[in-house]
Design a protein around this motif. Sequence first.
Motif, PDB file in Angstrom:
ATOM      1  N   GLU A 117       0.780  -1.236   0.000  1.00 45.80           N
ATOM      2  CA  GLU A 117       0.000   0.000   0.000  1.00 45.80           C
ATOM      3  C   GLU A 117       0.817   1.294   0.000  1.00 45.80           C
ATOM      4  OE1 GLU A 117       0.653  -1.823   3.871  1.00 45.80           O
ATOM      5  OE2 GLU A 117      -0.717  -2.586   2.407  1.00 45.80           O
ATOM      6  N   LEU A 118       1.988   1.279  -0.553  1.00 45.76           N
ATOM      7  CA  LEU A 118       2.812   2.484  -0.623  1.00 45.76           C
ATOM      8  C   LEU A 118       3.129   2.816  -2.082  1.00 45.76           C
ATOM      9  CD1 LEU A 118       5.372   1.965   2.266  1.00 45.76           C
ATOM     10  CD2 LEU A 118       3.737   3.829   2.065  1.00 45.76           C
ATOM     11  N   GLY A 119       2.696   3.982  -2.537  1.00 46.72           N
ATOM     12  CA  GLY A 119       2.998   4.402  -3.891  1.00 46.72           C
ATOM     13  C   GLY A 119       2.474   3.416  -4.919  1.00 46.72           C
ATOM     14  N   GLU A 120       3.112   3.428  -6.093  1.00 45.55           N
ATOM     15  CA  GLU A 120       2.744   2.479  -7.143  1.00 45.55           C
ATOM     16  C   GLU A 120       3.412   1.132  -6.910  1.00 45.55           C
ATOM     17  OE1 GLU A 120       3.333   4.268 -11.066  1.00 45.55           O
ATOM     18  OE2 GLU A 120       2.912   6.210 -10.152  1.00 45.55           O
ATOM     19  N   SER A 121       4.590   1.148  -6.304  1.00 49.51           N
ATOM     20  CA  SER A 121       5.332  -0.072  -6.008  1.00 49.51           C
ATOM     21  C   SER A 121       6.296   0.242  -4.875  1.00 49.51           C
ATOM     22  CB  SER A 121       6.111  -0.530  -7.246  1.00 49.51           C
ATOM     23  OG  SER A 121       6.839  -1.708  -6.972  1.00 49.51           O
ATOM     24  N   ALA A 122       6.482  -0.719  -3.977  1.00 45.14           N
ATOM     25  CA  ALA A 122       7.400  -0.497  -2.856  1.00 45.14           C
ATOM     26  C   ALA A 122       7.949  -1.829  -2.363  1.00 45.14           C
ATOM     27  CB  ALA A 122       6.695   0.233  -1.714  1.00 45.14           C
ATOM     28  N   TYR A 123       9.161  -1.765  -1.829  1.00 48.08           N
ATOM     29  CA  TYR A 123       9.770  -2.944  -1.221  1.00 48.08           C
ATOM     30  C   TYR A 123      10.770  -2.520  -0.158  1.00 48.08           C
ATOM     31  CZ  TYR A 123      13.976  -2.188  -4.110  1.00 48.08           C
ATOM     32  OH  TYR A 123      15.096  -1.652  -4.693  1.00 48.08           O
ATOM     33  N   ILE A 124      10.977  -3.432   0.789  1.00 45.30           N
ATOM     34  CA  ILE A 124      12.017  -3.246   1.797  1.00 45.30           C
ATOM     35  C   ILE A 124      13.153  -4.193   1.455  1.00 45.30           C
ATOM     36  CG2 ILE A 124      12.672  -3.621   4.210  1.00 45.30           C
ATOM     37  CD1 ILE A 124       9.895  -2.750   5.041  1.00 45.30           C
ATOM     38  N   ALA A 161       6.135   9.783   4.833  1.00 41.12           N
ATOM     39  CA  ALA A 161       6.691  10.473   3.668  1.00 41.12           C
ATOM     40  C   ALA A 161       5.768  10.460   2.455  1.00 41.12           C
ATOM     41  CB  ALA A 161       8.037   9.848   3.286  1.00 41.12           C
ATOM     42  N   VAL A 162       5.154   9.328   2.150  1.00 40.81           N
ATOM     43  CA  VAL A 162       4.397   9.194   0.897  1.00 40.81           C
ATOM     44  C   VAL A 162       3.229  10.177   0.801  1.00 40.81           C
ATOM     45  CG1 VAL A 162       2.964   7.628  -0.480  1.00 40.81           C
ATOM     46  CG2 VAL A 162       5.196   6.878   0.363  1.00 40.81           C
ATOM     47  N   PRO A 163       2.394  10.348   1.833  1.00 36.30           N
ATOM     48  CA  PRO A 163       1.312  11.341   1.692  1.00 36.30           C
ATOM     49  C   PRO A 163       1.836  12.763   1.479  1.00 36.30           C
ATOM     50  CG  PRO A 163       0.900   9.909   3.573  1.00 36.30           C
ATOM     51  CD  PRO A 163       2.277   9.607   3.085  1.00 36.30           C
ATOM     52  N   LYS A 164       2.934  13.110   2.129  1.00 35.59           N
ATOM     53  CA  LYS A 164       3.514  14.445   1.918  1.00 35.59           C
ATOM     54  C   LYS A 164       4.030  14.576   0.487  1.00 35.59           C
ATOM     55  CE  LYS A 164       4.942  15.921   6.498  1.00 35.59           C
ATOM     56  NZ  LYS A 164       6.092  16.385   7.264  1.00 35.59           N
ATOM     57  N   PHE A 165       4.686  13.519  -0.004  1.00 35.46           N
ATOM     58  CA  PHE A 165       5.170  13.523  -1.380  1.00 35.46           C
ATOM     59  C   PHE A 165       4.008  13.708  -2.346  1.00 35.46           C
ATOM     60  CE2 PHE A 165       5.480  10.952  -5.222  1.00 35.46           C
ATOM     61  CZ  PHE A 165       6.478  11.630  -5.886  1.00 35.46           C
ATOM     62  N   GLU A 166       2.954  12.937  -2.163  1.00 36.14           N
ATOM     63  CA  GLU A 166       1.805  13.019  -3.064  1.00 36.14           C
ATOM     64  C   GLU A 166       1.118  14.374  -2.986  1.00 36.14           C
ATOM     65  OE1 GLU A 166      -0.419   9.484  -2.089  1.00 36.14           O
ATOM     66  OE2 GLU A 166       0.860   8.247  -3.387  1.00 36.14           O
ATOM     67  N   ALA A 167       1.094  14.987  -1.809  1.00 34.94           N
ATOM     68  CA  ALA A 167       0.498  16.317  -1.664  1.00 34.94           C
ATOM     69  C   ALA A 167       1.324  17.366  -2.404  1.00 34.94           C
ATOM     70  CB  ALA A 167       0.369  16.689  -0.187  1.00 34.94           C
ATOM     71  N   VAL A 168       2.633  17.228  -2.364  1.00 36.70           N
ATOM     72  CA  VAL A 168       3.505  18.175  -3.058  1.00 36.70           C
ATOM     73  C   VAL A 168       3.444  17.937  -4.560  1.00 36.70           C
ATOM     74  CG1 VAL A 168       5.926  18.789  -3.463  1.00 36.70           C
ATOM     75  CG2 VAL A 168       5.094  18.510  -1.143  1.00 36.70           C
ATOM     76  N   TRP A 169       3.458  16.706  -4.979  1.00 40.68           N
ATOM     77  CA  TRP A 169       3.540  16.366  -6.394  1.00 40.68           C
ATOM     78  C   TRP A 169       2.199  16.534  -7.099  1.00 40.68           C
ATOM     79  CZ3 TRP A 169       7.658  16.474  -9.030  1.00 40.68           C
ATOM     80  CH2 TRP A 169       7.826  15.777 -10.214  1.00 40.68           C
ATOM     81  N   GLN A 170       1.087  16.179  -6.462  1.00 40.57           N
ATOM     82  CA  GLN A 170      -0.233  16.189  -7.100  1.00 40.57           C
ATOM     83  C   GLN A 170      -0.644  17.564  -7.624  1.00 40.57           C
ATOM     84  OE1 GLN A 170      -1.983  13.584  -7.909  1.00 40.57           O
ATOM     85  NE2 GLN A 170      -3.650  14.757  -8.780  1.00 40.57           N
TER      86      GLN A 170
END
Length: 176
Positions: A117-124, A161-170
Motif C-alpha cells: 500500500e505504498l505508492g505504485e510499487s514499494a519494497y524493503i 513520507a508518501v502522503p507528503k510527497f503526493e500532496a507536493v507532487w499532485q
Amino acid sequence: MKKFLLAAASLICVIMLASCGGAMFAEPSPTPVPEIDPSEILTLDDVAAYVDYELVSDGVMRDGNTASVLYRTEPIGMADTVEIKITQYNESVSADDVWNEYAVGKAARTTAEDIAELGESAYIAFPSINIYDRGCYIKITAGSGSDEGQRNMLLNLAYAAVPKFEAVWQPLNVTE
C-alpha cells in the motif's frame, strides 16, 4: 486598384508576422519539472518522532535528478543515520528511466519484501525502503539490525513520507 491595396495590405501583415519570429505560431515551451526537496517530505521533526536520539541535518544535496538529505547524530557516529533520497524524472530523464533504476535495484535484492500500500510499487531491502510513485523513486535508509524493529521504523517513515510527497507532487499536475 482595390485588389492591389488588398494584396499590399496582406503582404504587409505577412511581413509583420514574420518579423515577430512567428511567435503567434510557436510551440509553447514546456513547463520545467519542479525539484522536490526531500527535507520537506520527511522533516527533521518527522524523523525524530521515530528514532530515540537527537539528529541534525547536513542539508539537501543535489546530483542531477537526485536530491538527498542526511539526518545524523552530533557528533557523528553516536547512532544510525537516516537518509531520504528522491530521484525524479525531468526534461532529460524519463519516468521510464527512473522506473528502470528502481526495478534494477529491486531485482538485485533477492530478499526484497514487497509492500502493497505504498505508492505504485514499494519494497524493503534492509537497510532501506524503496518506493516508486508518479515517476519518482524515493529511498529511505534508516536504522540497523535487519529485524522487526528496523522494518517498523522504515514503514513508519515511509507512511509519513508518501502522503507528503503526493500532496507536493499532485497539485503540480505533472504527468509523463
